[in-house]
Design a protein around this motif. Structure first.
Motif, PDB file in Angstrom:
ATOM      1  N   MET A 184     -28.156  -6.027  13.133  1.00 53.15           N
ATOM      2  CA  MET A 184     -28.221  -6.921  14.286  1.00 53.15           C
ATOM      3  C   MET A 184     -27.356  -8.140  13.991  1.00 53.15           C
ATOM      4  O   MET A 184     -26.866  -8.327  12.885  1.00 53.15           O
ATOM      5  N   CYS A 185     -27.200  -8.989  14.973  1.00 54.20           N
ATOM      6  CA  CYS A 185     -26.376 -10.180  14.777  1.00 54.20           C
ATOM      7  C   CYS A 185     -26.878 -11.279  15.689  1.00 54.20           C
ATOM      8  O   CYS A 185     -26.853 -11.144  16.909  1.00 54.20           O
ATOM      9  N   TYR A 186     -27.322 -12.386  15.081  1.00 59.06           N
ATOM     10  CA  TYR A 186     -27.863 -13.491  15.846  1.00 59.06           C
ATOM     11  C   TYR A 186     -27.202 -14.838  15.522  1.00 59.06           C
ATOM     12  O   TYR A 186     -27.509 -15.832  16.176  1.00 59.06           O
ATOM     13  N   TYR A 187     -26.320 -14.857  14.531  1.00 60.93           N
ATOM     14  CA  TYR A 187     -25.689 -16.107  14.115  1.00 60.93           C
ATOM     15  C   TYR A 187     -24.192 -15.871  13.894  1.00 60.93           C
ATOM     16  O   TYR A 187     -23.800 -14.955  13.173  1.00 60.93           O
ATOM     17  N   VAL A 188     -23.367 -16.715  14.509  1.00 61.93           N
ATOM     18  CA  VAL A 188     -21.915 -16.536  14.426  1.00 61.93           C
ATOM     19  C   VAL A 188     -21.238 -17.880  14.148  1.00 61.93           C
ATOM     20  O   VAL A 188     -21.836 -18.951  14.303  1.00 61.93           O
ATOM     21  N   ASP A 189     -19.967 -17.785  13.766  1.00 62.02           N
ATOM     22  CA  ASP A 189     -19.102 -18.956  13.629  1.00 62.02           C
ATOM     23  C   ASP A 189     -17.968 -18.844  14.637  1.00 62.02           C
ATOM     24  O   ASP A 189     -17.442 -17.746  14.877  1.00 62.02           O
ATOM     25  N   VAL A 190     -17.602 -19.963  15.216  1.00 63.82           N
ATOM     26  CA  VAL A 190     -16.382 -20.052  16.033  1.00 63.82           C
ATOM     27  C   VAL A 190     -15.610 -21.245  15.471  1.00 63.82           C
ATOM     28  O   VAL A 190     -15.739 -22.372  15.938  1.00 63.82           O
ATOM     29  N   LYS A 191     -14.845 -20.982  14.435  1.00 62.88           N
ATOM     30  CA  LYS A 191     -14.124 -22.042  13.724  1.00 62.88           C
ATOM     31  C   LYS A 191     -12.639 -21.920  14.038  1.00 62.88           C
ATOM     32  O   LYS A 191     -11.832 -21.483  13.227  1.00 62.88           O
ATOM     33  N   THR A 192     -12.312 -22.278  15.268  1.00 65.25           N
ATOM     34  CA  THR A 192     -10.945 -22.208  15.754  1.00 65.25           C
ATOM     35  C   THR A 192     -10.798 -23.206  16.890  1.00 65.25           C
ATOM     36  O   THR A 192     -11.707 -23.981  17.173  1.00 65.25           O
ATOM     37  N   THR A 193      -9.664 -23.199  17.554  1.00 66.10           N
ATOM     38  CA  THR A 193      -9.404 -24.111  18.673  1.00 66.10           C
ATOM     39  C   THR A 193      -8.939 -23.310  19.876  1.00 66.10           C
ATOM     40  O   THR A 193      -8.436 -22.182  19.741  1.00 66.10           O
ATOM     41  N   PRO A 194      -9.080 -23.869  21.069  1.00 70.36           N
ATOM     42  CA  PRO A 194      -8.580 -23.164  22.257  1.00 70.36           C
ATOM     43  C   PRO A 194      -7.105 -22.800  22.153  1.00 70.36           C
ATOM     44  O   PRO A 194      -6.713 -21.691  22.544  1.00 70.36           O
ATOM     45  N   SER A 195      -6.287 -23.703  21.619  1.00 73.56           N
ATOM     46  CA  SER A 195      -4.853 -23.417  21.533  1.00 73.56           C
ATOM     47  C   SER A 195      -4.570 -22.258  20.588  1.00 73.56           C
ATOM     48  O   SER A 195      -3.695 -21.416  20.859  1.00 73.56           O
ATOM     49  N   GLU A 196      -5.305 -22.161  19.476  1.00 77.84           N
ATOM     50  CA  GLU A 196      -5.113 -21.060  18.542  1.00 77.84           C
ATOM     51  C   GLU A 196      -5.498 -19.726  19.180  1.00 77.84           C
ATOM     52  O   GLU A 196      -4.800 -18.720  19.027  1.00 77.84           O
ATOM     53  N   VAL A 197      -6.610 -19.728  19.911  1.00 76.77           N
ATOM     54  CA  VAL A 197      -7.071 -18.497  20.552  1.00 76.77           C
ATOM     55  C   VAL A 197      -6.102 -18.071  21.650  1.00 76.77           C
ATOM     56  O   VAL A 197      -5.771 -16.886  21.785  1.00 76.77           O
ATOM     57  N   LYS A 198      -5.637 -19.003  22.440  1.00 78.74           N
ATOM     58  CA  LYS A 198      -4.675 -18.687  23.501  1.00 78.74           C
ATOM     59  C   LYS A 198      -3.418 -18.062  22.922  1.00 78.74           C
ATOM     60  O   LYS A 198      -2.873 -17.095  23.467  1.00 78.74           O
ATOM     61  N   LYS A 199      -2.960 -18.585  21.800  1.00 77.63           N
ATOM     62  CA  LYS A 199      -1.741 -18.075  21.180  1.00 77.63           C
ATOM     63  C   LYS A 199      -1.936 -16.664  20.640  1.00 77.63           C
ATOM     64  O   LYS A 199      -1.099 -15.775  20.850  1.00 77.63           O
ATOM     65  N   ILE A 200      -3.055 -16.432  19.956  1.00 75.16           N
ATOM     66  CA  ILE A 200      -3.303 -15.137  19.329  1.00 75.16           C
ATOM     67  C   ILE A 200      -3.536 -14.044  20.365  1.00 75.16           C
ATOM     68  O   ILE A 200      -3.017 -12.928  20.264  1.00 75.16           O
ATOM     69  N   PHE A 201      -4.316 -14.356  21.400  1.00 77.35           N
ATOM     70  CA  PHE A 201      -4.665 -13.351  22.397  1.00 77.35           C
ATOM     71  C   PHE A 201      -3.705 -13.336  23.581  1.00 77.35           C
ATOM     72  O   PHE A 201      -3.807 -12.467  24.442  1.00 77.35           O
ATOM     73  N   ASN A 202      -2.809 -14.310  23.630  1.00 76.74           N
ATOM     74  CA  ASN A 202      -1.813 -14.385  24.702  1.00 76.74           C
ATOM     75  C   ASN A 202      -2.472 -14.400  26.085  1.00 76.74           C
ATOM     76  O   ASN A 202      -2.116 -13.624  26.991  1.00 76.74           O
ATOM     77  N   VAL A 203      -3.443 -15.270  26.231  1.00 76.51           N
ATOM     78  CA  VAL A 203      -4.192 -15.387  27.489  1.00 76.51           C
ATOM     79  C   VAL A 203      -4.357 -16.860  27.847  1.00 76.51           C
ATOM     80  O   VAL A 203      -4.096 -17.752  27.038  1.00 76.51           O
ATOM     81  N   GLY A 204      -4.824 -17.096  29.077  1.00 76.57           N
ATOM     82  CA  GLY A 204      -5.162 -18.446  29.483  1.00 76.57           C
ATOM     83  C   GLY A 204      -6.606 -18.763  29.125  1.00 76.57           C
ATOM     84  O   GLY A 204      -7.309 -17.960  28.504  1.00 76.57           O
ATOM     85  N   ILE A 205      -7.067 -19.918  29.511  1.00 74.33           N
ATOM     86  CA  ILE A 205      -8.450 -20.331  29.235  1.00 74.33           C
ATOM     87  C   ILE A 205      -8.939 -21.240  30.350  1.00 74.33           C
ATOM     88  O   ILE A 205      -8.194 -22.082  30.851  1.00 74.33           O
ATOM     89  N   ASN A 206     -10.179 -21.027  30.788  1.00 74.08           N
ATOM     90  CA  ASN A 206     -10.756 -21.917  31.783  1.00 74.08           C
ATOM     91  C   ASN A 206     -11.661 -22.931  31.089  1.00 74.08           C
ATOM     92  O   ASN A 206     -12.342 -22.631  30.118  1.00 74.08           O
TER      93      ASN A 206
END
Length: 211
Positions: free
Chosen positions: A1-23
């Protein structure tokens, strides 16, 4: 199971890697050891808008047919067992509502005794992708009181691979992490969701004992 996660990044990094926009980039949730039991908003990419990261989806599924907000129900729907999706009323009608839940790592515990009174904490990463997507399913619920729409998701799990059988040794489960090359396949509702069950589908993971 999985109940605890990390999101240690920034919107700009994610946009660049996934080549998508963000709302609503200002609402992009970041942090370490984020608990699903607090029902946080996490960044997701849905099959209906695969070119957009959305920041208003909440962890813990609230089915569209629910009569009211039910936090206790949602605590039991942080994860969905892949093998049971076709039988569970909460999931069987949303197998086409697929999403990627963006993360950089997650947490799990190894039991050191039969009852889990002593545990060893691990943080787990994708060996291939610094930022990855958990397999998820989502639903939308209309609040009859104020007309607001609440969007929620659940994380899909499968049987544990060799590494996770060692770590998650009491239930032997793991979340499905979608390899970068397969993300569009996961988002395609025409592809049978069961194709992503272990051992037919597997990921390369690495884990470290938490300090």
């Amino acid at each position: 199971m999985c109940y605890y996660v990390d999101v240690k990044t920034t919107p700009s990094e994610v946009k660049k890697i996934f080549n998508v926009g963000i709302n609503h980039a200002d609402q992009f949730k970041t942090g370490e050891f984020i608990s699903g039991f607090t029902h946080p908003n996490l960044p997701v990419i849905t099959n209906l808008q695969p070119d957009l990261i959305q920041t208003d989806f909440t962890w813990g599924l609230q089915p569209s047919w629910g009569k009211g907000k039910d936090l206790e129900l949602r605590k039991g729907k942080l994860n969905a067992r892949l093998e049971e999706i076709d039988q569970k009323v909460s999931y069987k009608n949303i197998t086409s509502n697929r999403c990627l839940i963006l993360s950089t790592s997650y947490w799990e515990w190894r039991w050191l005794d039969e009852k889990g009174k002593q545990k060893e904490k691990y943080t787990i990463f994708s060996q291939n992708d610094e930022i990855f997507g958990f397999a998820g399913m989502y639903d939308s619920w209309l609040n009859p009181v104020n007309g607001e729409i609440m969007r929620t998701f659940t994380m899909v799990t499968t049987a544990a691979n060799e590494l996770m059988r060692y770590i998650h040794n009491h239930k032997k489960r793991m979340p499905i992490i979608i390899n970068r090359a397969d993300q569009q396949s996961w988002l395609d509702p025409k592809i049978d969701i069961q194709e992503f069950a272990y051992p037919n589908y597997n990921q390369s993971l690495v884990a470290f004992v938490a300090a």
